[in-house]
Motif scaffolding. Structure first.
Motif, PDB file in Angstrom:
ATOM      1  N   GLY A  88      -2.058  30.369  18.107  1.00 57.14           N
ATOM      2  CA  GLY A  88      -2.078  28.947  17.730  1.00 57.14           C
ATOM      3  C   GLY A  88      -3.374  28.551  17.063  1.00 57.14           C
ATOM      4  N   ARG A  89      -4.468  29.090  17.574  1.00 51.31           N
ATOM      5  CA  ARG A  89      -5.792  28.739  17.043  1.00 51.31           C
ATOM      6  C   ARG A  89      -5.948  29.282  15.616  1.00 51.31           C
ATOM      7  NH1 ARG A  89     -10.803  26.433  19.606  1.00 51.31           N
ATOM      8  NH2 ARG A  89     -12.208  26.675  17.863  1.00 51.31           N
ATOM      9  N   LYS A  90      -5.441  30.516  15.417  1.00 55.59           N
ATOM     10  CA  LYS A  90      -5.570  31.144  14.093  1.00 55.59           C
ATOM     11  C   LYS A  90      -4.756  30.367  13.049  1.00 55.59           C
ATOM     12  CE  LYS A  90      -5.641  35.795  12.198  1.00 55.59           C
ATOM     13  NZ  LYS A  90      -4.463  35.968  11.342  1.00 55.59           N
ATOM     14  N   ALA A  91      -3.616  29.824  13.493  1.00 51.16           N
ATOM     15  CA  ALA A  91      -2.738  29.143  12.538  1.00 51.16           C
ATOM     16  C   ALA A  91      -3.375  27.877  11.958  1.00 51.16           C
ATOM     17  CB  ALA A  91      -1.411  28.801  13.218  1.00 51.16           C
ATOM     18  N   ILE A  92      -4.301  27.258  12.694  1.00 51.33           N
ATOM     19  CA  ILE A  92      -4.912  26.030  12.150  1.00 51.33           C
ATOM     20  C   ILE A  92      -6.254  26.319  11.461  1.00 51.33           C
ATOM     21  CG2 ILE A  92      -3.798  24.517  13.834  1.00 51.33           C
ATOM     22  CD1 ILE A  92      -6.528  24.298  15.284  1.00 51.33           C
ATOM     23  N   GLU A  93      -6.744  27.532  11.640  1.00 52.41           N
ATOM     24  CA  GLU A  93      -8.105  27.875  11.191  1.00 52.41           C
ATOM     25  C   GLU A  93      -8.361  27.592   9.708  1.00 52.41           C
ATOM     26  OE1 GLU A  93     -11.035  30.489   9.480  1.00 52.41           O
ATOM     27  OE2 GLU A  93      -8.904  30.983   9.408  1.00 52.41           O
ATOM     28  N   PRO A  94      -7.384  27.852   8.778  1.00 54.89           N
ATOM     29  CA  PRO A  94      -7.697  27.602   7.364  1.00 54.89           C
ATOM     30  C   PRO A  94      -8.141  26.158   7.084  1.00 54.89           C
ATOM     31  CG  PRO A  94      -5.665  28.880   7.561  1.00 54.89           C
ATOM     32  CD  PRO A  94      -6.052  28.462   8.955  1.00 54.89           C
ATOM     33  N   SER A  95      -7.622  25.209   7.839  1.00 55.04           N
ATOM     34  CA  SER A  95      -7.985  23.800   7.588  1.00 55.04           C
ATOM     35  C   SER A  95      -9.396  23.478   8.042  1.00 55.04           C
ATOM     36  CB  SER A  95      -7.020  22.868   8.332  1.00 55.04           C
ATOM     37  OG  SER A  95      -5.705  23.159   7.996  1.00 55.04           O
ATOM     38  N   PHE A  96      -9.976  24.331   8.921  1.00 52.97           N
ATOM     39  CA  PHE A  96     -11.281  24.038   9.525  1.00 52.97           C
ATOM     40  C   PHE A  96     -12.380  24.963   8.994  1.00 52.97           C
ATOM     41  CE2 PHE A  96      -8.174  22.335  12.463  1.00 52.97           C
ATOM     42  CZ  PHE A  96      -8.744  21.153  12.904  1.00 52.97           C
ATOM     43  N   ARG A  97     -12.085  25.734   7.914  1.00 51.58           N
ATOM     44  CA  ARG A  97     -13.123  26.639   7.387  1.00 51.58           C
ATOM     45  C   ARG A  97     -14.295  25.826   6.845  1.00 51.58           C
ATOM     46  NH1 ARG A  97      -8.745  30.416   4.517  1.00 51.58           N
ATOM     47  NH2 ARG A  97      -8.209  31.581   6.401  1.00 51.58           N
ATOM     48  N   PRO A  98     -15.536  26.334   7.056  1.00 53.47           N
ATOM     49  CA  PRO A  98     -16.705  25.574   6.599  1.00 53.47           C
ATOM     50  C   PRO A  98     -16.609  25.163   5.126  1.00 53.47           C
ATOM     51  CG  PRO A  98     -17.398  27.415   7.972  1.00 53.47           C
ATOM     52  CD  PRO A  98     -15.912  27.549   7.803  1.00 53.47           C
ATOM     53  N   ALA A  99     -16.151  26.077   4.255  1.00 47.50           N
ATOM     54  CA  ALA A  99     -16.081  25.730   2.826  1.00 47.50           C
ATOM     55  C   ALA A  99     -15.034  24.638   2.595  1.00 47.50           C
ATOM     56  CB  ALA A  99     -15.740  26.972   2.006  1.00 47.50           C
ATOM     57  N   THR A 100     -13.922  24.698   3.332  1.00 53.49           N
ATOM     58  CA  THR A 100     -12.876  23.675   3.171  1.00 53.49           C
ATOM     59  C   THR A 100     -13.400  22.323   3.645  1.00 53.49           C
ATOM     60  OG1 THR A 100     -11.287  25.415   3.653  1.00 53.49           O
ATOM     61  CG2 THR A 100     -10.452  23.166   3.726  1.00 53.49           C
ATOM     62  N   ILE A 101     -14.142  22.342   4.750  1.00 56.81           N
ATOM     63  CA  ILE A 101     -14.703  21.092   5.268  1.00 56.81           C
ATOM     64  C   ILE A 101     -15.651  20.490   4.230  1.00 56.81           C
ATOM     65  CG2 ILE A 101     -16.252  20.116   7.020  1.00 56.81           C
ATOM     66  CD1 ILE A 101     -15.075  22.115   9.026  1.00 56.81           C
ATOM     67  N   LYS A 102     -16.532  21.349   3.707  1.00 57.09           N
ATOM     68  CA  LYS A 102     -17.559  20.846   2.790  1.00 57.09           C
ATOM     69  C   LYS A 102     -16.955  20.385   1.456  1.00 57.09           C
ATOM     70  CE  LYS A 102     -21.872  22.419   0.885  1.00 57.09           C
ATOM     71  NZ  LYS A 102     -22.403  23.618   0.322  1.00 57.09           N
ATOM     72  N   GLU A 103     -16.071  21.208   0.906  1.00 52.45           N
ATOM     73  CA  GLU A 103     -15.615  20.908  -0.450  1.00 52.45           C
ATOM     74  C   GLU A 103     -14.391  20.008  -0.496  1.00 52.45           C
ATOM     75  OE1 GLU A 103     -15.254  24.882  -1.969  1.00 52.45           O
ATOM     76  OE2 GLU A 103     -17.362  25.175  -1.424  1.00 52.45           O
ATOM     77  N   TYR A 104     -13.520  20.106   0.505  1.00 50.67           N
ATOM     78  CA  TYR A 104     -12.268  19.352   0.432  1.00 50.67           C
ATOM     79  C   TYR A 104     -12.304  18.094   1.307  1.00 50.67           C
ATOM     80  CZ  TYR A 104      -7.248  18.505   0.115  1.00 50.67           C
ATOM     81  OH  TYR A 104      -6.026  17.933  -0.111  1.00 50.67           O
ATOM     82  N   TRP A 105     -12.722  18.283   2.610  1.00 51.11           N
ATOM     83  CA  TRP A 105     -12.641  17.132   3.517  1.00 51.11           C
ATOM     84  C   TRP A 105     -13.799  16.154   3.350  1.00 51.11           C
ATOM     85  CZ3 TRP A 105      -7.932  16.775   4.540  1.00 51.11           C
ATOM     86  CH2 TRP A 105      -7.162  17.863   4.919  1.00 51.11           C
ATOM     87  N   ALA A 106     -15.016  16.663   3.128  1.00 55.22           N
ATOM     88  CA  ALA A 106     -16.179  15.753   3.074  1.00 55.22           C
ATOM     89  C   ALA A 106     -16.001  14.647   2.023  1.00 55.22           C
ATOM     90  CB  ALA A 106     -17.466  16.540   2.840  1.00 55.22           C
ATOM     91  N   PRO A 107     -15.579  14.972   0.782  1.00 57.66           N
ATOM     92  CA  PRO A 107     -15.405  13.880  -0.189  1.00 57.66           C
ATOM     93  C   PRO A 107     -14.328  12.878   0.241  1.00 57.66           C
ATOM     94  CG  PRO A 107     -15.367  16.026  -1.284  1.00 57.66           C
ATOM     95  CD  PRO A 107     -15.358  16.293   0.182  1.00 57.66           C
ATOM     96  N   LYS A 108     -13.266  13.382   0.882  1.00 60.88           N
ATOM     97  CA  LYS A 108     -12.199  12.470   1.332  1.00 60.88           C
ATOM     98  C   LYS A 108     -12.725  11.530   2.426  1.00 60.88           C
ATOM     99  CE  LYS A 108      -7.912  14.922   0.266  1.00 60.88           C
ATOM    100  NZ  LYS A 108      -8.264  14.907  -1.118  1.00 60.88           N
ATOM    101  N   PHE A 109     -13.451  12.104   3.394  1.00 63.34           N
ATOM    102  CA  PHE A 109     -13.962  11.282   4.502  1.00 63.34           C
ATOM    103  C   PHE A 109     -15.024  10.294   4.004  1.00 63.34           C
ATOM    104  CE2 PHE A 109     -13.019  15.063   7.555  1.00 63.34           C
ATOM    105  CZ  PHE A 109     -11.658  14.833   7.414  1.00 63.34           C
ATOM    106  N   THR A 110     -15.814  10.728   3.026  1.00 62.01           N
ATOM    107  CA  THR A 110     -16.833   9.818   2.463  1.00 62.01           C
ATOM    108  C   THR A 110     -16.141   8.626   1.790  1.00 62.01           C
ATOM    109  OG1 THR A 110     -18.279  11.705   2.108  1.00 62.01           O
ATOM    110  CG2 THR A 110     -18.836   9.708   0.904  1.00 62.01           C
TER     111      THR A 110
END
Ligand code: HEM
Length: 393
Positions: A88-110
Motif C-alpha cells: 500500500g505504501r509503495k502504491a502511493i509513493e510516486p505522488s510523494f517523491r521529493p522531485a514531484t513535491i518540489k516541481e509539481y505540488w509546490a507551485p499548486k500549493f503556493t
C-alpha cells in the motif's frame, strides 16, 4: 521487577478533550503503561518507550482487525505490517517523491495560499481556522488525491467525520453514524474518479494507486484513500494553526523567525512537538512482553501517546514551552518506524515554507484578538478549533 498495568478511574474523557497535557504528565510519572478507564485503552506516554515500541513491529503490531480505523475506513495499509503494509505504501509513493513535491505540488500549493491570503487582505480580522487553514489543507489534499471540481468543504466534512469515527473511543452512536455515511460517500467519489486517472496518468494519489499497482483491489484503494483523507487534511490544518498560535503567543520568537526566515523549518517542528496534531495512535501487543517493567499481556491494545512523549521532560527541557530556539532534537509528531508519516515532507513544505511565511509577510502586524481567545481541543487529534486574529489593513 515487572508489575501489572495500573488502572486509573478518575480521569474524565472531557478532561482529555479539553487539555490532555496534565493527564499525560500524571500517566508518564505513574508507570510505563496505564489503563485509563474513560478512554478504554492502555496508554503509553514516555518518549523512550514509544521509540522502542516503534522499532519492534513484530511485538507491537499496527495490524488490528478490531481497530476503529479499520471499522470506519476498511482494510487500510496503515493498519497492516510487513509486506501487506509495504504494498500500500509503495502504491502511493510516486505522488510523494521529493522531485514531484518540489516541481509539481509546490507551485499548486503556493497558488492556493496566494488566493486565500489575497482574499484575507481585503479585511482586517478573521478566524484563521475557517478563513485559511481549513480551505488551504482541503484544497491541497483535493489536488493531491485527484478529486476534481469538488467544494473543499465536502472533503473537510468527510475528513472530520472519518477521524471522529477513528477516534471514537467513547463509542458515541452519532459519531459512528456520520463516519459510516462519510465512508460510503468517499467510495462513490472514488468510483466516479478512477477511470479518468487510469486513462490519464498524473502525479495524483489516485493515479499513482491505479497505475503503480493495477491489481490493487478496489476495497484497498477505498480504504487507503480514506486514511489519506483522514490523515492528510486535519493534521496540516492543525499544524498551520498551531504554528501561527505559537508565534503569536510569543512575539519575541515571532520577531526572530521573521527576521531570520531560515528559522521557519525549526518553528514548524517545534509547533508539532508542542501540540502534536495526532496525539495518540494505537498498536496491538502480539506476545506477552515486559515494557520497561510493565507486564503487557498478548493481545493488549495500547495507545501510543506521541503528544505526551513530545512533552517528556527527560527528553525536552521545559517541555510545555513553545520555543523555536530549542536545540534540534527529533520528536514523534510524524510517528516513527515503518508507519512514519507519508506526508511529512509535503507538510513541511506547505505549512513551514509556503503558508505560514506568506501569512506573516502579507498581513502586517498580525496579532491575536484579546476579546476572542483561541480555542484548542482534542487529544487523539488536537489543534486550534478557533484562531481569531486581527491585522493592519
Ligand atoms: C503536520 C501534518 C501531519 C502530521 C503531524 C502527521 C502525522 C502522522 C502520524 C503520527 C502518522 C502515524 C500514524 C500511525 O502509525 O498510526 C501518520 C501516518 C500517515 N500520514 Fe501523516 N501527518 C501529517 C500530514 C500528512 C499528509 C499531508 C498526508 C497526505 C497527503 C499524510 C499521510 C499519511 C499516511 C498515508 C500515513 C500512513 C503511513 C503508513 O502507515 O505507512 N499525513 N501521519
Amino acid at each position: 521487577m515487572t508489575s501489572t498495568v495500573p488502572v486509573v478511574t478518575d480521569i474524565a474523557y472531557q478532561d482529555l478533550l479539553d487539555d490532555p497535557y496534565p493527564v499525560f504528565r500524571r500517566l508518564r510519572e505513574m508507570a510505563p503503561a496505564v489503563f485509563v478507564e474513560s478512554a478504554r485503552l492502555t496508554l503509553v506516554t514516555r518518549f523512550d518507550d514509544i521509540t522502542r515500541i516503534e522499532r519492534d513491529p513484530a511485538t507491537y503490531s499496527a495490524d488490528n482487525p478490531a481497530s476503529l480505523v479499520n471499522r470506519v475506513m476498511g482494510p487500510t495499509f496503515m493498519r497492516k505490517d510487513g509486506a501487506e503494509h509495504a504494498i500500500g505504501r509503495k502504491a502511493i509513493e510516486p505522488s510523494f517523491r521529493p522531485a514531484t513535491i518540489k516541481e509539481y505540488w509546490a507551485p499548486k500549493f503556493t497558488a492556493i495560499a496566494e488566493t486565500l491570503i489575497g482574499d484575507l487582505s481585503a479585511a482586517d480580522e478573521a478566524d484563521l481556522f475557517a478563513a485559511l487553514a481549513a480551505p488551504m489543507a482541503s484544497l491541497s489534499l483535493l489536488a493531491m488525491i485527484g478529486f476534481r471540481e469538488m467544494p473543499w468543504q465536502i472533503l473537510a466534512e468527510w475528513s472530520q467525520a472519518l477521524i471522529d469515527g477513528a477516534g471514537n473511543y467513547a463509542a458515541d452512536a452519532e459519531i459512528e453514524r456520520k463516519a459510516m455515511q462519510a465512508s460510503a460517500d468517499v467510495d462513490t467519489a472514488i468510483d466516479a474518479a478512477l477511470e479518468l486517472h487510469r486513462s490519464n496518468p498524473n502525479p495524483s494519489i489516485l493515479s499513482s494507486m491505479v497505475n503503480a499497482d493495477p491489481q490493487m483491489p478496489i476495497e484497498a484503494i477505498r480504504a487507503n484513500i480514506k486514511v489519506i483523507i483522514g490523515g492528510g487534511l486535519n493534521e496540516p490544518r492543525d499544524a498551520i494553526l498551531t504554528l501561527v498560535l505559537g508565534l503569536l503567543e510569543n512575539p519575541v520568537q515571532k520577531d526572530s523567525v521573521l527576521a531570520k526566515p531560515e528559522l521557519w523549518p525549526s518553528a514548524l517542528e517545534e509547533a508539532v512537538r508542542w501540540i502534536s496534531p495526532i496525539g495518540m495512535y494505537p498498536r496491538r501487543v502480539t506476545r506477552s512482553v515486559d515494557l520497561s517493567g510493565a507486564a503487557l499481556p498478548e493481545g493488549l491494545q495500547i495507545g501510543l501517546c506521541v503528544g505526551a512523549a513530545n512533552r517528556d521532560g527527560s527528553r525536552f527541557a521545559d517541555p510545555d514551552r513553545f520555543d523555536v530556539t530549542r536545540p534540534k532534537q527529533s520528536h514523534l509528531a510524524f510517528g516513527a518506524g515503518p508507519h512514519f508519516c507519508a506526508g511529512t515532507w509535503v507538510s513541511r513544505l506547505t505549512v513551514g515554507k509556503i503558508v505560514a511565511p506568506m501569512l506573516f509577510e502579507r498581513l502586517r502586524n498580525l496579532r491575536l484578538r484579546e476579546e476572542a481567545p483561541p480555542v484548542v481541543r482534542g487529544w487523539v487529534f488536537r489543534g486550534p478549533v478557533s484562531l481569531p486574529v486581527r491585522w493592519d489593513s
